[in-house]
Design a protein around this motif. Structure first.
Motif, mmCIF file in Angstrom:
data_model
loop_
_atom_site.group_PDB
_atom_site.id
_atom_site.type_symbol
_atom_site.label_atom_id
_atom_site.label_comp_id
_atom_site.label_asym_id
_atom_site.label_seq_id
_atom_site.Cartn_x
_atom_site.Cartn_y
_atom_site.Cartn_z
ATOM 1 N N SER A 1 0.848 -1.192 0.000
ATOM 2 C CA SER A 1 0.000 0.000 0.000
ATOM 3 C C SER A 1 0.881 1.238 0.000
ATOM 4 O O SER A 1 2.052 1.192 0.392
ATOM 5 C CB SER A 1 -0.923 0.019 1.226
ATOM 6 O OG SER A 1 -0.175 0.025 2.421
ATOM 7 N N PHE A 2 0.320 2.344 -0.471
ATOM 8 C CA PHE A 2 1.021 3.621 -0.451
ATOM 9 C C PHE A 2 0.980 4.197 0.966
ATOM 10 O O PHE A 2 0.240 3.710 1.830
ATOM 11 C CB PHE A 2 0.368 4.584 -1.443
ATOM 12 C CG PHE A 2 0.487 4.152 -2.878
ATOM 13 C CD1 PHE A 2 1.635 4.418 -3.604
ATOM 14 C CD2 PHE A 2 -0.550 3.472 -3.506
ATOM 15 C CE1 PHE A 2 1.756 4.019 -4.939
ATOM 16 C CE2 PHE A 2 -0.456 3.078 -4.833
ATOM 17 C CZ PHE A 2 0.705 3.347 -5.547
ATOM 18 N N THR A 3 1.770 5.232 1.193
ATOM 19 C CA THR A 3 1.831 5.818 2.531
ATOM 20 C C THR A 3 0.490 6.381 2.978
ATOM 21 O O THR A 3 0.232 6.515 4.178
ATOM 22 C CB THR A 3 2.890 6.938 2.590
ATOM 23 O OG1 THR A 3 2.626 7.889 1.562
ATOM 24 C CG2 THR A 3 4.287 6.372 2.407
ATOM 25 N N ASP A 4 -0.384 6.721 2.012
ATOM 26 C CA ASP A 4 -1.706 7.238 2.379
ATOM 27 C C ASP A 4 -2.742 6.128 2.515
ATOM 28 O O ASP A 4 -3.928 6.410 2.685
ATOM 29 C CB ASP A 4 -2.171 8.283 1.365
ATOM 30 C CG ASP A 4 -2.270 7.729 -0.058
ATOM 31 O OD1 ASP A 4 -2.073 6.503 -0.235
ATOM 32 O OD2 ASP A 4 -2.526 8.519 -0.986
ATOM 33 N N GLY A 5 -2.306 4.873 2.424
ATOM 34 C CA GLY A 5 -3.211 3.750 2.610
ATOM 35 C C GLY A 5 -3.831 3.208 1.341
ATOM 36 O O GLY A 5 -4.479 2.155 1.367
ATOM 37 N N GLU A 6 -3.661 3.904 0.222
ATOM 38 C CA GLU A 6 -4.205 3.417 -1.047
ATOM 39 C C GLU A 6 -3.520 2.101 -1.438
ATOM 40 O O GLU A 6 -2.308 1.941 -1.252
ATOM 41 C CB GLU A 6 -3.975 4.447 -2.151
ATOM 42 C CG GLU A 6 -4.837 5.684 -2.039
ATOM 43 C CD GLU A 6 -6.261 5.407 -2.500
ATOM 44 O OE1 GLU A 6 -6.468 4.932 -3.635
ATOM 45 O OE2 GLU A 6 -7.185 5.676 -1.700
ATOM 46 N N PRO A 7 -4.261 1.149 -2.004
ATOM 47 C CA PRO A 7 -3.644 -0.125 -2.389
ATOM 48 C C PRO A 7 -2.784 0.011 -3.638
ATOM 49 O O PRO A 7 -3.066 0.830 -4.522
ATOM 50 C CB PRO A 7 -4.851 -1.024 -2.653
ATOM 51 C CG PRO A 7 -5.926 -0.075 -3.082
ATOM 52 C CD PRO A 7 -5.715 1.172 -2.255
ATOM 53 N N VAL A 8 -1.735 -0.789 -3.702
ATOM 54 C CA VAL A 8 -0.895 -0.859 -4.893
ATOM 55 C C VAL A 8 -1.459 -1.971 -5.774
ATOM 56 O O VAL A 8 -1.430 -3.143 -5.405
ATOM 57 C CB VAL A 8 0.571 -1.148 -4.539
ATOM 58 C CG1 VAL A 8 1.400 -1.334 -5.808
ATOM 59 C CG2 VAL A 8 1.142 -0.022 -3.686
ATOM 60 N N ASN A 9 -2.004 -1.604 -6.916
ATOM 61 C CA ASN A 9 -2.589 -2.589 -7.810
ATOM 62 C C ASN A 9 -2.364 -2.166 -9.256
ATOM 63 O O ASN A 9 -1.744 -1.128 -9.540
ATOM 64 C CB ASN A 9 -4.083 -2.770 -7.515
ATOM 65 C CG ASN A 9 -4.844 -1.449 -7.505
ATOM 66 O OD1 ASN A 9 -4.476 -0.495 -8.196
ATOM 67 N ND2 ASN A 9 -5.910 -1.376 -6.716
ATOM 68 N N ALA A 10 -2.859 -2.995 -10.173
ATOM 69 C CA ALA A 10 -2.648 -2.726 -11.591
ATOM 70 C C ALA A 10 -3.270 -1.400 -12.007
ATOM 71 O O ALA A 10 -2.711 -0.666 -12.837
ATOM 72 C CB ALA A 10 -3.216 -3.875 -12.417
ATOM 73 N N GLU A 11 -4.415 -1.059 -11.440
ATOM 74 C CA GLU A 11 -5.059 0.208 -11.762
ATOM 75 C C GLU A 11 -4.172 1.386 -11.383
ATOM 76 O O GLU A 11 -4.109 2.398 -12.093
ATOM 77 C CB GLU A 11 -6.404 0.303 -11.041
ATOM 78 C CG GLU A 11 -7.125 1.641 -11.209
ATOM 79 C CD GLU A 11 -7.543 1.922 -12.636
ATOM 80 O OE1 GLU A 11 -7.662 3.116 -12.992
ATOM 81 O OE2 GLU A 11 -7.752 0.955 -13.398
ATOM 82 N N ALA A 12 -3.464 1.281 -10.245
ATOM 83 C CA ALA A 12 -2.564 2.357 -9.819
ATOM 84 C C ALA A 12 -1.436 2.558 -10.830
ATOM 85 O O ALA A 12 -1.010 3.692 -11.086
ATOM 86 C CB ALA A 12 -1.990 2.044 -8.445
ATOM 87 N N VAL A 13 -0.918 1.471 -11.403
ATOM 88 C CA VAL A 13 0.127 1.594 -12.423
ATOM 89 C C VAL A 13 -0.431 2.304 -13.658
ATOM 90 O O VAL A 13 0.226 3.177 -14.233
ATOM 91 C CB VAL A 13 0.690 0.211 -12.794
ATOM 92 C CG1 VAL A 13 1.774 0.348 -13.861
ATOM 93 C CG2 VAL A 13 1.254 -0.491 -11.560
#
Length: 529
Positions: free
Chosen positions: A116-128
């Protein structure tokens, strides 16, 4: 690791030796510490030194922490693929990657789960995908936009897998997703990208450390503290890292001698003085070619530069060996091409040996026998100024005057097309990469440093061949591209050099002693753990 108190440098190339001496002086602010904004650098006790790293980076400080703007911030932002100091590509946020099918037109990335990012958002394919879109947005000002121009679609295979489709073969796609060029491999939280202004002074990535705004003064020093939720706590070696930007290398060396910092970037002007003071040295690393890009290749602003004979004459007029020896000592190597020994495309025979008579002959043939002048844009860094003055001295001997315009360092952008079109040439300081990648930065029609969009059909055709070439013919094509660029004389390369580090080896351990690029701060480790 071996220390470097014997006056010898690690040598990756025969021409990387020790550098010339430099006088050491230091200006101090009111509290006795070096700096530019009244913020001193406090000396530390031995116990603190095992946990707090204080590091001088560059003399010109970044004006933003947005990694898409070219600021290398590996402390706060992991990348999908990590290029280690030895040049190898290693998993980081991505666990696996590779081309799908033939032709280098579909690149698949599989992400590590549970991040997850420092703000709590998940790291996923959509984030890329969101990060790729951000780099492609002209408003972002990303250095990597030119490398992503062929992207046609980002396919989300599942929550952790994506495929990047391109309109033309790209054999170097893995490099786009490393920590370099401000590219989409440096993941930023999608929530932060909804308000990109927050990226200037905050960090919103997946990283070992986070910026501490309360103890950071933009333009002077940046304080980083560990992220308690980072996915690999064993990779966090320091309780705190403070990165300083001092106005002069001599000031940084004085701070190193006084124990106010532990490590500093170093060039040829300071290394011997640092060794004499008893500090360890490693490097140099990745070669950088420095010189000038003759960007007005059609003569729109500076008519003389539109003639290939003039551009070739400028190359013959420069005594590169003299300049390299005087300004870089044995840390530099003269060059007249956009490559380096053992790097893709290197040609052993020089293209433009020093020959001022040949230069004058070419100028006369082009109708400029009585001399001419042209404008050049540089940042006001001392090293760049010295190089420009040395080149100007040689050109003056053959009747050419440089009209030099020095702009503030944080405003100088090699790829600033709108501003650069007012000039005939700009200063060039660029790490050597494969010609396929460099073409997208410097000589293909849409590259950011080709301000006038000059087209050479032969270069375009060679690039198209290289995109689909098998490994056994890539080197031949690389050499043909570098040779063609030299023949066109679109550049005035002067010297190849590399950066090194000076450090207190009682405080810092560098596990990489033969690095292909400058070690990132994440690689600096306590000498005693």
């Amino acid at each position: 690791m071996p220390t470097r108190r014997d006056g010898k440098l690690t040598r990756r190339r025969l021409f990387w030796l020790t550098a010339g001496a430099a006088a050491v002086s230091c200006s101090t602010n009111d509290d006795g510490g070096p700096g530019t904004s009244g913020q001193g650098v406090d000396a530390k006790t031995p116990n603190e030194r095992s946990l707090v790293l204080r590091f001088h980076d560059r003399t010109v400080a970044p004006d933003t922490l947005d990694p898409a703007r070219g600021m290398g911030v590996p402390l706060g932002y992991d990348s999908l693929i990590y290029e280690a100091p030895d040049g190898s590509l290693q998993p980081q946020i991505a666990e696996e990657w590779g081309y799908v099918g033939d032709g280098n037109e579909t690149f698949e990335i599989r992400l590590r789960s549970g991040l997850s990012f420092t703000d709590g958002e998940p790291v996923n394919a959509e984030a890329v995908k969101v990060n790729i879109d951000y780099r492609l947005d002209p408003a972002a000002g990303s250095q990597s936009a030119a490398f992503l121009g062929s992207v046609t679609d980002v396919e989300l295979v599942d929550d952790l897998t994506l495929r990047v489709h391109v309109s033309e073969p790209d054999p170097l796609m893995p490099a786009i997703f490393t920590q370099h060029w401000g590219g989409p491999g440096i993941l930023i939280s999608p929530a932060a990208l909804e308000d990109p202004g927050v990226l200037a002074t905050g960090t919103f990535g997946v990283g070992r450390y986070m910026i501490d705004p309360g103890r950071t003064v933009m333009g002077d020093h940046y304080t980083w503290i560990p992220d308690p939720n980072y996915w690999d706590q064993d990779a966090i070696f320091w309780d705190e890292i403070v990165i300083h930007h001092m106005p002069e290398l001599s000031a940084a060396l004085a701070a190193l001698q006084s124990g106010q910092i532990d490590l500093m970037r170093a060039d040829a002007t300071i290394i011997e003085a640092g060794q004499a003071a008893g500090f360890a040295v490693e490097g140099p690393g990745m070669p950088i070619v420095q010189g000038f890009a003759l960007i007005d290749r059609d003569g729109e602003t500076e008519p003389a530069l539109g003639d290939v004979r003039v551009r070739q004459g400028l190359n013959y007029a420069i005594d590169r060996e003299k300049i390299a020896r005087a300004l870089f000592g044995d840390l530099g190597m003269p060059t007249d091409q956009m490559s380096a020994p053992s790097r893709s495309g290197w040609n052993d025979e020089p293209f433009y040996p020093y020959d001022p008579d040949r230069a004058a002959q070419l100028f006369a043939e082009a109708g400029y026998g009585e001399g001419f002048s042209f404008r050049v844009r540089i940042p006001p860094d001392d090293a760049f100024t010295r190089l420009t003055e040395a080149v100007a001295d040689d050109l003056r001997k053959v009747g050419v005057e440089l009209q030099v315009d020095a702009v503030p360092g944080n405003q100088f952008d090699q790829g600033d097309g709108s501003t650069n079109r007012e000039y005939g040439a700009i200063l060039m300081g660029w790490g050597i990469h494969p010609p396929f990648r460099m073409g997208r930065s410097w000589w293909l029609p849409n590259s950011p440093n080709n301000a006038f969009g000059t087209v050479d059909e032969q270069l375009v055709e060679l690039d198209e061949e290289l995109a689909i070439a098998d490994a056994e013919v890539q080197e031949e094509l690389d050499q043909r591209i570098i040779s063609r660029v030299a023949e066109l004389a679109w550049f005035l390369p002067i010297v190849i050099f590399g950066e090194a580090v000076l450090y207190d080896d009682q405080v810092v351990n560098l596990p990489w002693t033969d690095f292909a690029s400058f070690p990132w701060p994440t690689e600096f480790r306590p000498a005693v753990e």
